[in-house]
Design a protein around this motif. Structure first.
Motif, mmCIF file in Angstrom:
data_model
loop_
_atom_site.group_PDB
_atom_site.id
_atom_site.type_symbol
_atom_site.label_atom_id
_atom_site.label_comp_id
_atom_site.label_asym_id
_atom_site.label_seq_id
_atom_site.Cartn_x
_atom_site.Cartn_y
_atom_site.Cartn_z
ATOM 1 N N GLY A 9 0.717 -1.206 0.144
ATOM 2 C CA GLY A 9 -0.034 0.005 -0.119
ATOM 3 C C GLY A 9 1.039 1.274 -0.041
ATOM 4 N N TRP A 10 1.996 1.287 -0.497
ATOM 5 C CA TRP A 10 2.865 2.372 -0.532
ATOM 6 C C TRP A 10 2.587 3.150 -1.834
ATOM 7 N N GLN A 11 2.717 4.590 -1.896
ATOM 8 C CA GLN A 11 2.543 5.250 -2.920
ATOM 9 C C GLN A 11 3.966 5.611 -3.620
ATOM 10 N N ASP A 12 3.881 5.330 -4.901
ATOM 11 C CA ASP A 12 5.100 5.489 -5.755
ATOM 12 C C ASP A 12 5.625 7.101 -5.859
ATOM 13 N N MET A 13 6.614 7.479 -5.145
ATOM 14 C CA MET A 13 6.739 8.911 -5.142
ATOM 15 C C MET A 13 8.230 9.006 -5.930
ATOM 16 N N TYR A 14 8.652 8.266 -6.700
ATOM 17 C CA TYR A 14 10.072 8.212 -7.283
ATOM 18 C C TYR A 14 10.345 9.228 -7.819
ATOM 19 N N LEU A 15 11.595 10.090 -7.414
ATOM 20 C CA LEU A 15 12.148 11.261 -7.964
ATOM 21 C C LEU A 15 13.451 11.151 -7.692
ATOM 22 N N ALA A 16 14.049 11.590 -8.839
ATOM 23 C CA ALA A 16 15.668 11.385 -8.579
ATOM 24 C C ALA A 16 16.452 12.530 -9.341
ATOM 25 N N GLY A 17 17.641 12.700 -9.230
ATOM 26 C CA GLY A 17 18.520 13.845 -10.027
ATOM 27 C C GLY A 17 18.312 14.997 -9.381
ATOM 28 N N ALA A 18 18.137 15.952 -10.158
ATOM 29 C CA ALA A 18 18.221 17.538 -9.737
ATOM 30 C C ALA A 18 16.894 17.749 -9.015
ATOM 31 N N ASP A 19 15.876 17.006 -9.710
ATOM 32 C CA ASP A 19 14.449 17.422 -9.251
ATOM 33 C C ASP A 19 14.168 17.067 -7.716
ATOM 34 N N PHE A 20 15.025 15.687 -7.151
ATOM 35 C CA PHE A 20 15.060 15.308 -5.948
ATOM 36 C C PHE A 20 15.947 16.283 -5.109
ATOM 37 N N ASP A 21 17.033 16.427 -5.595
ATOM 38 C CA ASP A 21 17.945 17.404 -4.742
ATOM 39 C C ASP A 21 17.057 18.855 -4.616
ATOM 40 N N ALA A 22 16.341 19.262 -5.448
ATOM 41 C CA ALA A 22 15.541 20.312 -5.017
ATOM 42 C C ALA A 22 14.524 20.385 -4.051
ATOM 43 N N GLN A 23 13.560 19.227 -4.139
ATOM 44 C CA GLN A 23 12.742 18.842 -3.140
ATOM 45 C C GLN A 23 13.290 18.561 -1.752
ATOM 46 N N LEU A 24 14.336 17.828 -1.741
ATOM 47 C CA LEU A 24 15.048 17.619 -0.522
ATOM 48 C C LEU A 24 15.460 18.871 0.235
ATOM 49 N N ALA A 25 16.121 19.933 -0.565
ATOM 50 C CA ALA A 25 16.382 21.142 0.168
ATOM 51 C C ALA A 25 15.266 21.876 0.389
ATOM 52 N N SER A 26 14.280 22.053 -0.378
ATOM 53 C CA SER A 26 12.795 22.699 0.040
ATOM 54 C C SER A 26 12.159 21.973 1.277
ATOM 55 N N ASP A 27 12.424 20.867 1.440
ATOM 56 C CA ASP A 27 11.684 20.116 2.929
ATOM 57 C C ASP A 27 12.345 20.348 4.142
ATOM 58 N N ILE A 28 13.750 20.333 3.769
ATOM 59 C CA ILE A 28 14.569 20.759 4.776
ATOM 60 C C ILE A 28 14.234 22.076 5.288
ATOM 61 N N GLU A 29 14.389 22.990 4.418
ATOM 62 C CA GLU A 29 13.874 24.300 4.768
ATOM 63 C C GLU A 29 12.717 24.720 5.519
ATOM 64 N N ALA A 30 11.581 23.956 4.962
ATOM 65 C CA ALA A 30 10.285 24.043 5.422
ATOM 66 C C ALA A 30 10.315 23.343 6.821
ATOM 67 N N THR A 31 10.940 22.329 7.026
ATOM 68 C CA THR A 31 10.809 21.537 8.346
ATOM 69 C C THR A 31 11.707 22.462 9.408
ATOM 70 N N SER A 32 12.659 22.923 8.969
ATOM 71 C CA SER A 32 13.424 23.670 9.966
ATOM 72 C C SER A 32 12.774 24.859 10.437
ATOM 73 N N GLY A 33 12.030 25.537 9.510
ATOM 74 C CA GLY A 33 11.284 26.569 9.831
ATOM 75 C C GLY A 33 10.072 26.437 10.882
ATOM 76 N N ILE A 34 9.375 25.204 10.457
ATOM 77 C CA ILE A 34 8.150 24.995 11.415
ATOM 78 C C ILE A 34 8.723 24.250 12.685
ATOM 79 N N LEU A 35 9.870 23.551 12.868
ATOM 80 C CA LEU A 35 10.124 23.175 14.183
ATOM 81 C C LEU A 35 10.568 24.272 14.881
#
Length: 314
Positions: A281-307
């Motif tokens: 029952g897992w969702q396929d959220m495959y994302l690689a390369g520069a797109d994943f790098d950008a998403q990871l950076a965005s999530d880290i920034e948002a998470t830091s802010g909310i914490l």
């Protein structure tokens, strides 16, 4: 005779599948959890599909994955055969534990799977819609108690971001952390808390039985086959998805990174992996390369802010 023997050896060698690499995958958690299941599902798919002849899984639990992450960074530098799984929970744990190592110390490869949280209330609750929840939260934030997983985890982050998005001070969120999904579920069913927030799997049976009412899911799209609206559909401009990823060791070459990326792409497009997603029952959220790098950076920034907003990180 020697020529015949040499020819036989060459022929035999050519008949053996040419595996890309033998991998060791670290699951920075105890056996049985989501990261462990991800690592072992990768092991099964990569071996079954002939991507790798030998895949080993190791477990190093503790501190939201940061103990395993530190060990991986210290012991695997430059090793193109070493992989580690992780996810959104690790992003928060790195911050809340003031970890000396972070995802900046590894080589991100790809986001693999994910799941949305759902916001639920007991069937007898006065809250029928997301708008009802917003109204109660705005009237008295402390009167809305949220039951979810560990402090600083995805559920806590989602509750804080929900409050912030609808114009409520996230430091006033009355979040109650539970160590297990069963405990949070019992608190919601028993009316000890106002709402529950967690992955659908924690609440699915009770939603289906009618004991719980799902107000919304936090994903970008509705869960497959589900009638639960997203927060965006309910008028709240927010998406929070718990994802899992795979990363490689620090200081590998671009050629080695490309080879690992190719192996992971073969895995996620394989029949074995697709069957695993369906079964678990897992969702396929495959994302690689520069797109994943950008998403990871965005999530880290948002998470830091909310914490910081909810007072868990200075």
């Amino acid at each position: 005779m020697n020529k015949l023997l040499l020819a036989a050896l060459v022929s035999g060698a050519m008949a053996v599948p040419a595996f890309a690499a033998d991998y060791t995958i670290m699951a920075p958690a105890a056996p049985g959890g989501g990261w462990d299941q991800t690592a072992r599902s990768m092991q099964e798919a990569m071996q079954a599909e002939g991507i790798s002849g030998n895949v080993q899984v190791t477990n190093v639990p503790g501190a939201g994955g940061t103990i395993g992450l530190a060990q991986f960074v210290n012991q695997s530098t430059g090793n193109p055969n070493a992989l580690i799984v992780g996810g959104y929970v690790m992003v928060g744990a790195i911050l809340t534990n003031a970890s000396p190592v972070s995802l900046a110390n590894v080589t991100p490869i790809a986001r693999l799977t994910g799941e949305s949280d759902v916001i639920v209330v007991p069937a007898a609750s006065e809250l029928k819609t997301v708008d009802d929840l917003i109204a109660k939260l705005k009237a008295n934030p402390g009167s809305v108690s949220w039951a979810g997983g560990s402090a600083g985890g995805v559920d806590h982050i989602a509750a804080g971001l929900f409050a912030k998005t609808v114009g409520v001070d996230p430091t006033t969120v009355n979040y109650i952390a539970f160590s297990g999904g069963g405990e949070a579920l019992a608190a919601v069913l028993g009316g000890q808390v106002t709402v529950g927030i967690s992955g659908l799997g924690e609440f699915a049976a009770q939603i289906e039985s009618g004991d719980l009412r799902a107000l919304a899911s936090t994903g970008a799209a509705r869960l497959e086959g589900s009638e639960i609206p997203t927060l965006k559909e309910a008028g709240v401009d927010l998406v929070v998805e718990n994802w899992r990823m795979v990363a490689a060791a620090p200081e590998i070459t671009e050629e080695q990174k490309a080879a690992i990326n190719a192996d992971i792409e073969k895995m996620v497009t394989s029949a074995t992996w697709k069957q695993t997603l369906e079964t678990k029952g897992w969702q396929d959220m495959y994302l690689a390369g520069a797109d994943f790098d950008a998403q990871l950076a965005s999530d880290i920034e948002a998470t830091s802010g909310i914490l910081k907003d909810i007072g868990l990180v200075q």
